[in-house]
Design a protein around this motif. Structure first.
Motif, PDB file in Angstrom:
ATOM      1  N   ARG B 194       0.906  -1.105   0.141  1.00 11.13           N
ATOM      2  CA  ARG B 194       0.235   0.244   0.359  1.00 11.13           C
ATOM      3  C   ARG B 194       0.917   1.175   0.306  1.00 11.13           C
ATOM      4  O   ARG B 194       0.583   2.431  -0.875  1.00 11.13           O
ATOM      5  CB  ARG B 194      -0.677   0.152   1.022  1.00 11.13           C
ATOM      6  N   TYR B 305      -8.368  -0.643   5.615  1.00 11.36           N
ATOM      7  CA  TYR B 305      -7.692  -0.493   6.483  1.00 11.36           C
ATOM      8  C   TYR B 305      -5.911  -0.761   6.314  1.00 11.36           C
ATOM      9  O   TYR B 305      -4.932  -0.865   7.357  1.00 11.36           O
ATOM     10  CB  TYR B 305      -8.113  -0.954   7.691  1.00 11.36           C
ATOM     11  N   TYR B 306      -5.834  -1.336   5.484  1.00  8.64           N
ATOM     12  CA  TYR B 306      -4.250  -1.709   5.142  1.00  8.64           C
ATOM     13  C   TYR B 306      -3.228  -0.870   4.741  1.00  8.64           C
ATOM     14  O   TYR B 306      -3.597   0.031   4.380  1.00  8.64           O
ATOM     15  CB  TYR B 306      -3.960  -2.687   3.743  1.00  8.64           C
ATOM     16  N   THR B 307      -1.694  -1.498   5.343  1.00  8.83           N
ATOM     17  CA  THR B 307      -1.049  -0.012   5.419  1.00  8.83           C
ATOM     18  C   THR B 307       0.711  -0.118   4.328  1.00  8.83           C
ATOM     19  O   THR B 307       1.276   0.389   4.383  1.00  8.83           O
ATOM     20  CB  THR B 307      -0.796   0.749   6.623  1.00  8.83           C
ATOM     21  N   ARG B 331      -1.174  -6.535   5.292  1.00 10.14           N
ATOM     22  CA  ARG B 331      -0.534  -6.175   6.642  1.00 10.14           C
ATOM     23  C   ARG B 331      -1.532  -3.950   7.213  1.00 10.14           C
ATOM     24  O   ARG B 331      -1.918  -3.490   6.677  1.00 10.14           O
ATOM     25  CB  ARG B 331       0.440  -4.989   6.955  1.00 10.14           C
ATOM     26  N   TYR B 332      -2.183  -4.171   8.819  1.00  8.50           N
ATOM     27  CA  TYR B 332      -2.974  -3.081   8.597  1.00  8.50           C
ATOM     28  C   TYR B 332      -2.012  -2.644  10.148  1.00  8.50           C
ATOM     29  O   TYR B 332      -1.619  -3.396  10.946  1.00  8.50           O
ATOM     30  CB  TYR B 332      -4.173  -3.272   9.342  1.00  8.50           C
ATOM     31  N   ASP B 333      -2.168  -0.897  10.318  1.00  8.55           N
ATOM     32  CA  ASP B 333      -1.352   0.009  11.260  1.00  8.55           C
ATOM     33  C   ASP B 333      -2.419  -0.159  12.149  1.00  8.55           C
ATOM     34  O   ASP B 333      -1.410   0.113  13.064  1.00  8.55           O
ATOM     35  CB  ASP B 333      -0.407   1.267  10.865  1.00  8.55           C
ATOM     36  N   LEU B 335      -5.657  -1.233  13.060  1.00  9.27           N
ATOM     37  CA  LEU B 335      -6.968  -1.705  13.645  1.00  9.27           C
ATOM     38  C   LEU B 335      -7.843  -2.129  14.346  1.00  9.27           C
ATOM     39  O   LEU B 335      -9.323  -1.827  14.673  1.00  9.27           O
ATOM     40  CB  LEU B 335      -7.008  -3.460  12.563  1.00  9.27           C
ATOM     41  N   SER B 345       0.121  -2.779  15.654  1.00  7.33           N
ATOM     42  CA  SER B 345       0.029  -3.644  13.586  1.00  7.33           C
ATOM     43  C   SER B 345      -0.073  -4.771  14.169  1.00  7.33           C
ATOM     44  O   SER B 345       0.479  -5.814  14.662  1.00  7.33           O
ATOM     45  CB  SER B 345       1.700  -3.096  13.618  1.00  7.33           C
TER      46      SER B 345
END
Lengths: 463, 463
Positions: B194, B305-307, B331-333, B335, B345
């Protein structure tokens, strides 16, 4: 929405520690089901409302969770089924039911028995009868939550349908015995026979009020003989009928002989006692200890559909506070009739996994091995040590051993705490020394001992 | 109620044959999760509506199945939240939502990610971080049913939360590879980041419209480069920005070097490419074949929500008609921020068990052993033969072998058909001869061969 999050009352989250314990119970039950030739099926969580309604009595209907129709469900209402604004403050049950039916056509399953009957009828042409099926799935009931009573809980059912043979009953007793022996729970299997209860109703001159008599007798444990007599009097049973019942209820007076004499005039009673005797004799031949299996004329079971043997299993351990049954079942001669397939006899049992879980927790009956998870943690020092560890980790996993690396290069203390909390028994430490020597520093988390080992030695120790 | 029974559309029953195949998939995935140190949790099927609503976009909200409150839920309505009779024929969404909220406070879970975030926040004090959890449970969505799209389906999620390390991403790639290798499905793991997409948005001079650009690029497969250009034009992106994007979308023009040059002015782009390169290099070191892992700048994933890294797995087998992804994640930072626990994270993947099931069925990829059930059926001749068989059956089961007896004394043909349909490979025949000789007549159902054997020989043959 930064409110403290929560979950609906009567429902539970299960942590890894709890899951491992629950899976131990499910696996034990499942392996016995399989060993006896039962095969798994699953049915959807949602059934059509009409499949469920009217099958569990009025009280049951009220406890069924209904699902709101999708989309703009109000648009499908009309003047006929939309209650008046003034009506909602004083709504009768019929209007409420009518309205609910208009906005909800699906519901969550309430047990596994009715969905099973629906399944058998729907798939009758693909099924090989006698059909021995097991099913382990959650069910939902809008009961008031209490100790041991949840709104989402698991049932573990085994049923055989399409066979009249009493061999099935014997095998179900063997299965109950095997499950609880494997779990280490001492139990007593109470059993009776609906034919005997029907015969009692006949001898009492109330052949058509068998269920009422059964429900009253079923309360013996709670309200005693006098309580049962009182209830029968209140329900207008004649005094001489109640008098006749006393011997049946009094364990000090009743004997196999006195019961046989009592029922001698009833054909169905004779049949019932034959079945009782067959089950008792042959269960013993199959190695079931005499004191585990208990013919209990005071056992009735609430459900209408039973027609033969009925079972209820209770914990037989003075350390346990659990008095309610943890497994039950029986024979039914026409369960699929409600869905249009009559005259198919079946018999089954249902293990209450959540109550069994509570009993095992109370008595602390889990074996050590049940906590088994990750066997080895690689500590993380970053850089080349990390890459070296990752390669070794891959080889450990290739041996089929559960292992992991602490993903971040943080203080050793934190990494050890992680291993400790996750009950990982070994930690591998790879620094520059280990990389050049080809050895692995292995720490035993229980003893605290540290030792430089080769890869083969490592596998030998942790495997 | 003798209507033909049925089940809600978009839901399915699973027969024993189907269950065995499904369990093979679940067991394969579960064993990989465990081997990598992930631990199981389970959450309730029902969540509070407020936990779910607003987390999946407007479309998602509409697809959530809501549960009607128990009891007389209409009594809790009042003049403010009860729509007018005239209103229901022309109801706006707000009023409908308001009314639904008044009669329904619970809903069925829509995925496993939001319940997991809720779980982590609720249990943060008991959890050891980094928390590696897996969860295999059904979810429910009111989508229009179609090929491969069900209203009840299983997700198999593995997430690690509380660690920024890219080691987690590498391990997830290894896990994906291991699962599909074990299942015999040839796949391609598409991945992107992302941060790269954010950098593209910056270079295009639209730093705040990353999601829109991602959504457009994500359609490349379906609508082609010209289609994407058209969509961007319609959304009023400037012509010179669209022009800049062409190289990114055209596989014949883009190279690692041209992408790096394109993003060279963006700090976040540089970071993203570093992560891409780290993942690519180290996955190879971990033995992932180069052709399996594919950096795909056109991958975007729908969720907000993905980062960081994002994954999508597709079947890479020309015999398969499945083009949609069968596994995905990223990966989401933040959630858990929505539930009040910011800055944690995480990264995870979700296997779509039902689509994988459809793929395995389509390509017929089940190993022979998957059908394993009962190994031996005792034929039933009634009377003493039956009792003798029951005792032998008990001994067979004590060896841990799944075995059964045909419960009724019916014609042999029917009993053999039963064994045949249930794929039981051996039938034991006990008549008077066998009882006196102590031998067992064993029939191999595949070859048709019959042979008198001792008990030990029997175990050797069927075990």
């Amino acid at each position: 929405m930064a409110n403290k999050p929560s979950i609906p009352k009567g429902t539970r989250d299960f942590s890894p520690e709890e899951m491992v314990r629950r899976n131990y119970i499910f696996d034990t039950i499942r392996s016995v089901f399989k060993k006896y030739g039962y095969q798994p099926i699953e049915t959807p969580a949602m059934e059509l409302t009409q499949t469920l309604m009217g099958k569990y009595g009025e009280e049951g209907d009220r406890l069924i969770f209904r699902i709101l129709n999708s989309g703009n469900y109000l648009q499908e209402l009309n003047d006929a089924n939309f209650p008046f604004r003034t009506q909602i403050y004083n709504l009768d049950n019929r209007t409420l039911r009518f309205f609910s039916d208009s906005i909800s056509e699906k519901a969550l399953r309430y047990d596994l028995t009715v969905p099973f009957a629906r399944y058998v009828v729907m798939h009758q042409n693909e099924i090989t009868f006698p059909f021995k099926r097991y099913q382990i799935q959650p069910v939902w009931r809008g009961d008031r939550p209490a100790k041991g009573r949840y709104r989402e809980f698991f049932q573990c059912d085994a049923d055989v349908i399409g066979s009249n043979s009493l061999i099935n009953e014997i095998e179900l007793v063997q299965m109950i015995d095997e499950v609880f022996t494997a779990l280490g729970v001492s139990v007593k299997i109470h059993y009776s026979n609906r034919k005997v209860i029907q015969a009692i109703a006949e001898v009492l001159d109330y052949p058509h009020r068998m269920i009422e008599i059964a429900v009253a007798i079923d309360k013996l444990d709670k309200i005693g003989i006098e309580g049962v007599n009182k209830e029968l009097r209140e329900n207008n049973f004649a005094e001489d009928s109640i008098e006749k019942l006393q011997m049946i209820m009094d364990p000090s007076k009743r004997t196999p002989e006195s019961i046989a004499a009592f029922l001698s005039g009833s054909a169905i009673g004779k049949k019932g006692l034959e079945e009782v005797s067959y089950l008792s004799t042959n269960s013993k031949l199959m190695g079931i200890a005499e004191e585990k299996l208990f013919f209990d004329v005071s056992l009735a079971r609430g459900l209408n559909y039973y027609t033969g043997t009925i079972f209820e299993v209770k914990v037989n351990d003075s350390r346990s506070t659990f008095t309610s049954s943890i497994c039950g079942g029986g024979r039914y001669d026409d369960l699929t009739g409600i869905f249009g397939l009559p005259n198919l006899s079946g018999v089954g049992i249902s293990f209450g996994a959540d109550r069994i879980y509570d009993v095992l927790n109370e008595l602390n009956l889990y074996p050590e091995s049940v906590t088994a998870g990750t066997r080895l943690l690689f500590a993380n020092f970053g850089g080349e040590d990390e890459m070296h560890s990752l390669k070794l980790l891959k080889q450990v996993r290739e041996k089929g051993i559960a292992a992991e690396i602490y993903p971040d290069n943080v203080k050793m203390g934190k990494q050890f705490t992680y291993a400790d909390k996750k009950k990982i028994p070994f930690v591998a430490i790879i620094g520059e020394n280990e990389r050049t020597s080809g050895k692995i520093m292995l720490k035993n988390m229980q003893s605290g001992e540290q030792q430089a080992v080769s890869f083969e030695e490592l596998i030998g120790k942790i495997g």
